[in-house]
Design an enzyme around this catalytic site. Structure first.
Site, PDB file in Angstrom:
ATOM      1  N   GLY A 119       0.807  -1.213   0.000  1.00 18.31           N
ATOM      2  CA  GLY A 119       0.000   0.000   0.000  1.00 18.31           C
ATOM      3  C   GLY A 119       0.843   1.267   0.000  1.00 18.31           C
ATOM      4  O   GLY A 119       0.360   2.360  -0.265  1.00 18.31           O
ATOM      5  N   LYS A 140       9.786   2.511   0.695  1.00 17.44           N
ATOM      6  CA  LYS A 140       8.624   2.445   1.594  1.00 17.44           C
ATOM      7  C   LYS A 140       8.204   3.866   1.952  1.00 17.44           C
ATOM      8  O   LYS A 140       9.018   4.642   2.462  1.00 17.44           O
ATOM      9  CB  LYS A 140       8.986   1.663   2.854  1.00 17.44           C
ATOM     10  CG  LYS A 140       7.807   1.481   3.815  1.00 17.44           C
ATOM     11  CD  LYS A 140       8.116   0.447   4.862  1.00 17.44           C
ATOM     12  CE  LYS A 140       7.043   0.377   5.938  1.00 17.44           C
ATOM     13  NZ  LYS A 140       7.361  -0.620   6.951  1.00 17.44           N
ATOM     14  N   ASP A 152      -2.665   6.846   2.985  1.00 17.33           N
ATOM     15  CA  ASP A 152      -2.040   7.857   2.122  1.00 17.33           C
ATOM     16  C   ASP A 152      -0.789   7.400   1.376  1.00 17.33           C
ATOM     17  O   ASP A 152      -0.209   8.155   0.595  1.00 17.33           O
ATOM     18  CB  ASP A 152      -1.710   9.113   2.949  1.00 17.33           C
ATOM     19  CG  ASP A 152      -0.765   8.809   4.109  1.00 17.33           C
ATOM     20  OD1 ASP A 152      -0.279   7.655   4.201  1.00 17.33           O
ATOM     21  OD2 ASP A 152      -0.518   9.719   4.927  1.00 17.33           O
ATOM     22  N   GLY A 153      -0.329   6.185   1.639  1.00 21.34           N
ATOM     23  CA  GLY A 153       0.857   5.699   0.927  1.00 21.34           C
ATOM     24  C   GLY A 153       2.166   6.280   1.450  1.00 21.34           C
ATOM     25  O   GLY A 153       3.227   6.038   0.879  1.00 21.34           O
ATOM     26  N   ARG A 217       5.898 -12.531   0.705  1.00 16.68           N
ATOM     27  CA  ARG A 217       5.432 -12.901   2.054  1.00 16.68           C
ATOM     28  C   ARG A 217       4.522 -14.122   1.977  1.00 16.68           C
ATOM     29  O   ARG A 217       4.049 -14.472   0.889  1.00 16.68           O
ATOM     30  CB  ARG A 217       4.601 -11.727   2.619  1.00 16.68           C
ATOM     31  CG  ARG A 217       5.382 -10.442   2.683  1.00 16.68           C
ATOM     32  CD  ARG A 217       4.566  -9.291   2.048  1.00 16.68           C
ATOM     33  NE  ARG A 217       5.456  -8.129   1.835  1.00 16.68           N
ATOM     34  CZ  ARG A 217       5.736  -7.244   2.761  1.00 16.68           C
ATOM     35  NH1 ARG A 217       5.162  -7.333   3.932  1.00 16.68           N
ATOM     36  NH2 ARG A 217       6.563  -6.260   2.514  1.00 16.68           N
ATOM     37  N   ASP A 300       1.021 -11.361   6.508  1.00 19.64           N
ATOM     38  CA  ASP A 300       1.550 -10.486   5.452  1.00 19.64           C
ATOM     39  C   ASP A 300       2.886  -9.891   5.877  1.00 19.64           C
ATOM     40  O   ASP A 300       3.548  -9.226   5.079  1.00 19.64           O
ATOM     41  CB  ASP A 300       0.556  -9.370   5.119  1.00 19.64           C
ATOM     42  CG  ASP A 300       0.144  -8.571   6.342  1.00 19.64           C
ATOM     43  OD1 ASP A 300      -0.379  -9.180   7.296  1.00 19.64           O
ATOM     44  OD2 ASP A 300       0.357  -7.351   6.368  1.00 19.64           O
TER      45      ASP A 300
HETATM   46  P1  AMP Z   1       1.504  -3.215   8.178  1.00 21.03           P
HETATM   47  O1  AMP Z   1       0.658  -3.277   9.401  1.00 21.03           O
HETATM   48  O2  AMP Z   1       2.497  -2.107   8.145  1.00 21.03           O
HETATM   49  O3  AMP Z   1       2.128  -4.530   7.843  1.00 21.03           O
HETATM   50  O4  AMP Z   1       0.518  -2.864   6.975  1.00 21.03           O
HETATM   51  C1  AMP Z   1      -0.622  -3.625   6.648  1.00 21.03           C
HETATM   52  C2  AMP Z   1      -1.168  -3.171   5.319  1.00 21.03           C
HETATM   53  O5  AMP Z   1      -1.504  -1.795   5.363  1.00 21.03           O
HETATM   54  C3  AMP Z   1      -0.217  -3.332   4.143  1.00 21.03           C
HETATM   55  O6  AMP Z   1      -0.981  -3.665   3.028  1.00 21.03           O
HETATM   56  C4  AMP Z   1       0.374  -1.953   4.015  1.00 21.03           C
HETATM   57  O7  AMP Z   1       0.851  -1.689   2.717  1.00 21.03           O
HETATM   58  C5  AMP Z   1      -0.820  -1.082   4.336  1.00 21.03           C
HETATM   59  N1  AMP Z   1      -0.436   0.248   4.845  1.00 21.03           N
HETATM   60  C6  AMP Z   1       0.094   0.549   6.057  1.00 21.03           C
HETATM   61  N2  AMP Z   1       0.291   1.882   6.164  1.00 21.03           N
HETATM   62  C7  AMP Z   1      -0.102   2.439   4.990  1.00 21.03           C
HETATM   63  C8  AMP Z   1      -0.125   3.768   4.482  1.00 21.03           C
HETATM   64  N3  AMP Z   1       0.264   4.807   5.196  1.00 21.03           N
HETATM   65  N4  AMP Z   1      -0.584   3.939   3.226  1.00 21.03           N
HETATM   66  C9  AMP Z   1      -1.000   2.893   2.495  1.00 21.03           C
HETATM   67  N5  AMP Z   1      -1.018   1.637   2.907  1.00 21.03           N
HETATM   68  C10 AMP Z   1      -0.570   1.396   4.146  1.00 21.03           C
HETATM   69 MG    MG Z   2       3.312  -5.137   6.454  1.00 19.36          MG
END
Ligand code: AMP
Ligand code: MG
Length: 572
Positions: A119, A140, A152-153, A217, A300
Site C-alpha cells: 500500500g 517504503k 495515504d501511501g 510474504r 503479510d
Molecule cells: P503493516 O501493518 O504495516 O504490515 O501494513 C498492513 C497493510 O496496510 C499493508 O498492506 C500496508 O501496505 C498497508 N499500509 C500501512 N500503512 C499504509 C499507508 N500509510 N498507506 C498505504 N497503505 C498502508
Molecule cells: Mg506489512
C-alpha cells in the site's frame, strides 16, 4: 547528511546509482495487473501492479548505509539533494527500473483480512549485485498504490528511522533480515494520529529504500489460494523456488527423466515448504536470543525467505518479560508478545500450509514441514541458550531445572535481558568465584549483576539475592561439568573459550527503544550525529567499544513510559 558523511566511499568498483543495471526477474517472469494507475481497488489474476512513486516536494538524503551500498555495488552519493536523493524519494525513475506494487493478502491478528498488498511500498527494480545475487530496491512511503485502501501511501520520519536503524542492527547481530540502503526526508508533512486518540498531528515524512532478494510474504500465496487463482499460485511458487531456492530443484536431466514436464513436482513443493519452516524456526530462535519482539506477526509480515521483514511497532526486551509486547494495538490480547512468537510463527506456517495445499496435496508432507519448524526452533533455541550461558551442551541432569529457575528469576524482579546475559559472561567460574562467595556471600554474588536490575534495592534485598546467589552457585558448578574453570580441584580449561562463546551469543549493544527515539528526535532537529553514532556502534554489537558504554546501559527511568520508548502504535 553531515559533512563527515559526504566523503566519497573509498571502495572501488562502485558505480553511481544512475549507472546501475537492473534485471527485473519478478516483473519479467510473472503476470502483472493489466490496469495501471494508483487508485484503490481490488486486483485479481495478477502478482503485482505497475505503479510509479508519487513525487515529493524536497527530497534530502538523511542517512546512507555504506555496507549496503557496497553489497549493491552502488557508491555513496556525494550530494544530499542530487539525483540519488531524487530517485530514492521516488521523484525519478532510472532507465531499467520497472516499478511495481505486489499483490498479497494476509491474516491480521488471527483473522483473514483479504487483499492487503504493497500500500505504500514500491519496488523500483532488481539489481544484480557484485556477489551474483539479485536484490530488490524497494521504497517504503513512496505514495499510493491500488493496495493503499483509504491510507495515504506515506511514512513518517520516526517509523522510517526505526526501520532503517533496526534492519541494519539486526543484520549485524546475525539475525536474518531485509536491509536498508537509505533514508530520505520528503520535505512534506504527513498527518498521523499516533495513539489513535483523536489527536492527529502533522509530522515530517520520509522514504526508506529497503533491500532484499525478495519481499514475497506468506500472504502473496494466501491471496491466490483464497481467490482460487491456482495457476498463479503455482507460477509464483515456481518463480520463488527457481530464483531463491534453486538448490531444491532436481538437476534438469534428472527432473526430465522423472517428470515429463519441466514444471516442478509435488515433492519439490513439499521440500520447499519444509525449508520455509526450517528458516522460520531459525529466525524466531534468533529473535528470542537477542530479545527482539516484532510486534505485528501477521501473515503479510512473514517473509518467504525467512527474513525479518516490515519493521513497525517492534521493540527490544528491556526487563525480561515473556508477556511484553511493544505494540499498543496488541496490549489487550498480547497475541504478539515476546514469549508467544514461536507459537505465532507456527500458526502462520499453518496458514501458509493451507495456501500451498493445492500444490502439495499431501497432508502428511505439510504436517512434516510443521514438525520441522518445531524441532528446528527447539534445537536452535536450545543451542543458542547453551551459547548464551556458556554451556557446551544442554542435556545434563539438572539442566531443565537450572533453566526453569533462571527464567523464573529473570521475571521476579525487573531484570534487563541484554545486561543480565552479558553480565553472566563476566562472572568468574574458576576459584575466584569461591573467593567472592566466601568474602561476601549471596550479596556479593548477586552484586556482580547489579547493572542489570531496574530496581537494585529490590533485586539485592535478602530474599531475592539468596535465590539469585544460590542459582549462581548451581550455574558455576554446572559450567565445571563441561571442564571449565575448576575440574577435580584444579583449574582445567581456560575460561577464555567460554567467554568467547558467550560474547558472540550475547550482544552488548542492541537498539534499545529509547536510543532509536533519541536518534529520531535529533534528526527532527536536523542533527544526524546521533543516528550516525548509533549506526556505527550497532555494527559491532558484540564488541566492548568502551567509549560507547553509555549506549549499553539499562533504559533510563525517564524513558519508562515515554511515547516511542515503551509503547508504539501501528501508526507509522
Ligand atoms: P503493516 O501493518 O504495516 O504490515 O501494513 C498492513 C497493510 O496496510 C499493508 O498492506 C500496508 O501496505 C498497508 N499500509 C500501512 N500503512 C499504509 C499507508 N500509510 N498507506 C498505504 N497503505 C498502508
Ligand atoms: Mg506489512
Amino acid at each position: 547528511m553531515s559533512q563527515s558523511n559526504l566523503q566519497p566511499s573509498t571502495s572501488t568498483n562502485l558505480v553511481d546509482l544512475g549507472d546501475v543495471k537492473f534485471d527485473n526477474r519478478f516483473v519479467r517472469g510473472l503476470p502483472g495487473d493489466p490496469e495501471t494507475g494508483n487508485g484503490s481497488r481490488q486486483v485479481s489474476n495478477a502478482c503485482y501492479t505497475h505503479v510509479e512513486p508519487t513525487p515529493v516536494k524536497a527530497p534530502r538524503l538523511l542517512a546512507w548505509a555504506d555496507p549496503v551500498g557496497e553489497m549493491l555495488g552502488i557508491a555513496r552519493p556525494n550530494c544530499s539533494t542530487g539525483l540519488e536523493a531524487q530517485v530514492l524519494a521516488g521523484n525519478g525513475i532510472l532507465p531499467g527500473m520497472q516499478p511495481y506494487a505486489a499483490r498479497y493478502g494476509g491474516h491480521q491478528f488471527g483473522q483473514w483480512a483479504g487483499q492487503l498488498g504493497d500500500g505504500r511500498a514500491i519496488t523500483l527494480g532488481e539489481v544484480l549485485c557484485p556477489d551474483g545475487i539479485h536484490r530488490e530496491l524497494q521504497l517504503k512511503g513512496a505514495g499510493r498504490t491500488p493496495y493503499s485502501r483509504t491510507a495515504d501511501g506515506r511514512a513518517v520520519l520516526r517509523s522510517s528511522v526505526r526501520e532503517f536503524l533496526c534492519s541494519e542492527a539486526m543484520h549485524y547481530l546475525g539475525v536474518p533480515t531485509t536491509r536498508a540502503l537509505s533514508l530520505v526526508a520528503t520535505g512534506e508533512a504527513v498527518v498521523r494520529d499516533m495513539f489513535y486518540n483523536g489527536n492527529p498531528q502533522a509530522e515530517p515524512g520520509a522514504v526508506v529504500c529497503r533491500v532484499a532478494p525478495s519481499f514475497v510474504r506468506f500472504g502473496n500465496f494466501e491471496i491466490f489460494a483464497a481467490h482460487g487463482e491456482l495457476e498463479l499460485l503455482k507460477r509464483l511458487a515456481d518463480h520463488v523456488i527457481s530464483e531463491h531456492f534453486a538448490e531444491l530443484r532436481l538437476p534438469r536431466a534428472m527432473a526430465d527423466s522423472i517428470v515429463p514436464s519441466p514444471s516442478l513436482d509435488r515433492a519439490t513443493y513439499a521440500r520447499w515448504f519444509e525449508e520455509i519452516c526450517r528458516r522460520t524456526g531459525v529466525l524466531i530462535a534468533h529473535w528470542m536470543r537477542v530479545g527482539f519482539v516484532h510486534g505485528v506477526m501477521n501473515t503479510d509480515n512473514m517473509s518467504i525467505l525467512g527474513l525479518t521483514i516490515d519493521y513497525g511497532p517492534y521493540g527490544w526486551l528491556e526487563g525480561f518479560d515473556l508477556h511484553w509486547t511493544p505494540n499498543t494495538t496488541d496490549a489487550h490480547g498480547r497475541r504478539y508478545c515476546f514469549g508467544n512468537q514461536p507459537r505465532i510463527a507456527q500458526w502462520n506456517l499453518i496458514r501458509l500450509a493451507n495456501a500451498l495445499a493445492p500444490l502439495i496435496a499431501d497432508e502428511a508432507a505439510l504436517e512434516h514441514g510443521l514438525t520441522v519448524f518445531a524441532t528446528t526452533y527447539e534445537q536452535t533455541w536450545r543451542s543458542m541458550l547453551g551459547d548464551k550461558l556458556g554451556l557446551v551442551a544442554l542435556g545434563h541432569e539438572g539442566d531443565e531445572a537450572l533453566l526453569a529457575d533462571l527464567f523464573e528469576l529473570l521475571q521476579q524482579v525487573e531484570t534487563d535481558m541484554t545486561l543480565f546475559f552479558r553480565g553472566l559472561m563476566n562472572i568468574p567460574v574458576d576459584g575466584a568465584f569461591e573467593t567472592i562467595d566466601r568474602a561476601g556471600g549471596e550479596a556479593a554474588l548477586a552484586g556482580m549483576l547489579r547493572g542489570a536490575f531496574y530496581d537494585e534495592a529490590q533485586a539485592l534485598a535478602p530474599e531475592h539475592r539468596a535465590r539469585l546467589g544460590s542459582w549462581l552457585r548451581r550455574y558455576v558448578a554446572r559450567t565445571r561439568l563441561d571442564g571449565q574453570g575448576v575440574l577435580d580441584g584444579r583449574v582445567a580449561v581456560s575460561t577464555s573459550a567460554r567467554y568467547e562463546r558467550m560474547r558472540l551469543a550475547n550482544p552488548k549493544y542492541v537498539l534499545r527503544n529509547y536510543l532509536a527515539q533519541q536518534a529520531i528526535e535529533a534528526l527532527e532537529r536536523d542533527d544526524a550525529t546521533v543516528i550516525e553514532r548509533l549506526m556505527d556502534v550497532l555494527r559491532n554489537p558484540y564488541d566492548e567499544q568502551p567509549e560507547h558504554d553509555e549506549l549499553a546501559n539499562r533504559r533510563p527511568e525517564w524513558a519508562r513510559n515515554k511515547a516511542g520508548c515503551s509503547a508504539l502504535s501501528c501508526s507509522s
